[in-house]
Motif scaffolding. Structure first.
Motif, PDB file in Angstrom:
ATOM      1  N   ASP A  19      35.801  27.706   9.003  1.00  0.00           N
ATOM      2  CA  ASP A  19      34.580  28.472   8.542  1.00  0.00           C
ATOM      3  C   ASP A  19      33.853  27.591   7.558  1.00  0.00           C
ATOM      4  O   ASP A  19      34.324  26.944   6.693  1.00  0.00           O
ATOM      5  CB  ASP A  19      35.104  29.677   8.077  1.00  0.00           C
ATOM      6  N   ALA A  20      32.482  27.929   7.476  1.00  0.00           N
ATOM      7  CA  ALA A  20      31.652  27.622   6.342  1.00  0.00           C
ATOM      8  C   ALA A  20      32.057  28.200   5.152  1.00  0.00           C
ATOM      9  O   ALA A  20      32.858  29.115   5.071  1.00  0.00           O
ATOM     10  CB  ALA A  20      30.035  27.855   6.953  1.00  0.00           C
ATOM     11  N   PHE A  21      31.631  27.520   4.018  1.00  0.00           N
ATOM     12  CA  PHE A  21      31.878  28.269   2.607  1.00  0.00           C
ATOM     13  C   PHE A  21      30.821  27.657   1.876  1.00  0.00           C
ATOM     14  O   PHE A  21      29.904  27.113   2.238  1.00  0.00           O
ATOM     15  CB  PHE A  21      33.156  27.681   1.977  1.00  0.00           C
ATOM     16  N   ASP A  22      30.649  28.281   0.629  1.00  0.00           N
ATOM     17  CA  ASP A  22      29.610  28.172  -0.375  1.00  0.00           C
ATOM     18  C   ASP A  22      29.629  26.748  -0.797  1.00  0.00           C
ATOM     19  O   ASP A  22      30.583  26.293  -1.327  1.00  0.00           O
ATOM     20  CB  ASP A  22      29.885  29.125  -1.569  1.00  0.00           C
ATOM     21  N   SER A  23      28.373  26.177  -0.542  1.00  0.00           N
ATOM     22  CA  SER A  23      28.587  24.633  -0.928  1.00  0.00           C
ATOM     23  C   SER A  23      28.607  24.230  -2.359  1.00  0.00           C
ATOM     24  O   SER A  23      28.833  23.431  -2.882  1.00  0.00           O
ATOM     25  CB  SER A  23      27.257  23.995  -0.391  1.00  0.00           C
ATOM     26  N   GLY A  24      28.374  25.387  -3.402  1.00  0.00           N
ATOM     27  CA  GLY A  24      28.481  25.276  -4.733  1.00  0.00           C
ATOM     28  C   GLY A  24      29.998  25.445  -5.148  1.00  0.00           C
ATOM     29  O   GLY A  24      30.169  24.941  -6.199  1.00  0.00           O
ATOM     30  N   ALA A  25      30.814  25.791  -4.328  1.00  0.00           N
ATOM     31  CA  ALA A  25      32.430  25.769  -4.528  1.00  0.00           C
ATOM     32  C   ALA A  25      33.008  24.440  -4.223  1.00  0.00           C
ATOM     33  O   ALA A  25      32.212  23.663  -3.224  1.00  0.00           O
ATOM     34  CB  ALA A  25      32.875  26.825  -3.733  1.00  0.00           C
ATOM     35  N   ARG A  26      34.149  24.181  -4.610  1.00  0.00           N
ATOM     36  CA  ARG A  26      34.876  23.011  -4.284  1.00  0.00           C
ATOM     37  C   ARG A  26      35.980  23.023  -3.243  1.00  0.00           C
ATOM     38  O   ARG A  26      36.571  24.090  -3.521  1.00  0.00           O
ATOM     39  CB  ARG A  26      35.455  22.368  -5.803  1.00  0.00           C
ATOM     40  N   ARG A  27      35.933  22.234  -2.542  1.00  0.00           N
ATOM     41  CA  ARG A  27      37.190  22.376  -1.556  1.00  0.00           C
ATOM     42  C   ARG A  27      37.658  20.933  -1.208  1.00  0.00           C
ATOM     43  O   ARG A  27      36.822  19.937  -0.881  1.00  0.00           O
ATOM     44  CB  ARG A  27      36.716  22.734  -0.092  1.00  0.00           C
ATOM     45  N   ILE A  28      38.728  20.627  -1.587  1.00  0.00           N
ATOM     46  CA  ILE A  28      39.354  19.169  -1.338  1.00  0.00           C
ATOM     47  C   ILE A  28      40.502  19.093  -0.636  1.00  0.00           C
ATOM     48  O   ILE A  28      41.724  20.012  -1.089  1.00  0.00           O
ATOM     49  CB  ILE A  28      39.699  18.480  -2.927  1.00  0.00           C
ATOM     50  N   MET A  29      40.877  18.683   0.369  1.00  0.00           N
ATOM     51  CA  MET A  29      41.813  18.668   1.353  1.00  0.00           C
ATOM     52  C   MET A  29      42.199  17.421   1.759  1.00  0.00           C
ATOM     53  O   MET A  29      41.208  16.412   1.761  1.00  0.00           O
ATOM     54  CB  MET A  29      41.554  19.232   2.701  1.00  0.00           C
ATOM     55  N   HIS A  30      43.402  16.733   1.695  1.00  0.00           N
ATOM     56  CA  HIS A  30      43.908  15.561   2.052  1.00  0.00           C
ATOM     57  C   HIS A  30      44.650  15.711   3.467  1.00  0.00           C
ATOM     58  O   HIS A  30      45.417  16.479   3.715  1.00  0.00           O
ATOM     59  CB  HIS A  30      44.983  14.902   1.197  1.00  0.00           C
TER      60      HIS A  30
END
Ligand code: SIN
Length: 282
Positions: A259-270
């Motif tokens: 799903d899309a999310f707010d581009s102002g929030a941070r999401r970091i996945m490895h």
């Protein structure tokens, strides 16, 4: 260790395990549960990149991170850890796929020997959105009416390597929107899973997909029909991410989307991807 099936069409959570310190017997059990449930969730993990690689390598040798719209974004010194992130640092994207939707796909199916498995480890997650969904492709195949099963038997599908699941052009690749002539790899449309022996529909990304040997209009019509059996919520399970979640999935019998999310929030996945073999036809 305790196994808690999600109750959905696929996936289970395993609790009571620290993936940094598993025994060979624990691994055998995890592997068995994974083959049975297709997707496994492990919460509250505390993995360094080295720990993630060590756990991933128990399943086999690793592929390098794929080339995406931002090039090959990987962790410095660890080309096998693909960074999925919308975070920009000093004007440079640290990862790939941005903050938009990532459409249904199976990883790196545009190469001849796509990874058999992937695992995604959550470092930072947005307060809302960015959930990842998984789809049971055994169940999709099994839901096809008998005449459609007969029609797809023996067919081969070209999986496009031009655009990634975020809809971005891969860096260094020409933009080709003709499914017949776009770059990619050809795989059987129906594959047999080498461990479970079950049949799964192997679809990959819809964009630029092409059933080889058919007139384009026929290929498009058949793919639309097949996707109508895949786009079914009751065959899915979604993970609402928490930091420390690790999700392991089988690329031979599942697809996934985000799903899309707010581009102002941070999401970091490895993410790591475990090397696979050419997909065996059913
Ligand atoms: C992926 O397609 O591997 C990434 C999925 C996600 O960002 O949740």
């Amino acid at each position: 260790m305790k196994l808690i099936p999600t109750g959905a069409a696929l996936a289970a959570e395993i609790t009571g395990v620290d993936l940094r310190a598993i025994t060979d017997a624990d691994f055998d059990r995890i592997h068995r549960d994974w083959i049975h449930h297709l997707v496994l969730l492990f919460r509250d993990q505390h993995l360094t990149d080295e720990d993630l690689i060590a756990f991933s390598r128990r399943f086999g040798a690793l592929d390098w991170a794929p080339v995406q719209e931002t090039g090959r974004r990987f962790v410095e010194g660890h080309p096998e850890i693909y960074v999925v992130s919308n975070v920009i640092e000093n004007g440079v994207a640290i990862g790939s796929l941005g903050a938009g939707e990532a459409v249904w796909h199976t990883d790196m199916s545009y190469i001849p020997d796509p990874p058999k498995a992937s695992m995604l480890y959550a470092l930072e997650v947005p307060p809302a959105g960015g959930d990842t969904g998984f789809l049971n492709m055994y169940a999709v195949y099994e839901s096809l009416p008998p005449d459609l099963k007969r029609r797809v038997q023996g067919l081969q599908l070209k999986h496009d390597g031009t655009y990634n699941s975020g809809g971005y052009l891969r860096l260094g690749v020409d933009a080709v929107d003709d499914p017949v002539n776009s770059a990619g790899a050809v795989h059987p449309l129906v594959c047999t899973h080498p461990q479970s022996g079950r049949r799964a529909l192997y679809l990959g990304r819809r964009r630029n997909a092409y059933i080889t040997g058919l007139p384009l209009a026929e290929s498009e019509a058949l793919l639309e029909e097949l996707w109508s059996y895949a786009n079914r919520d009751e065959l899915t399970w979604y993970n609402r991410w928490r930091p420390g979640d690790l999700v392991l999935w089988d690329n031979r019998c599942t697809m996934h989307r985000r799903d899309a999310f707010d581009s102002g929030a941070r999401r970091i996945m490895h993410r790591t991807q475990i090397k696979g073999e050419a997909r065996p036809a059913a």
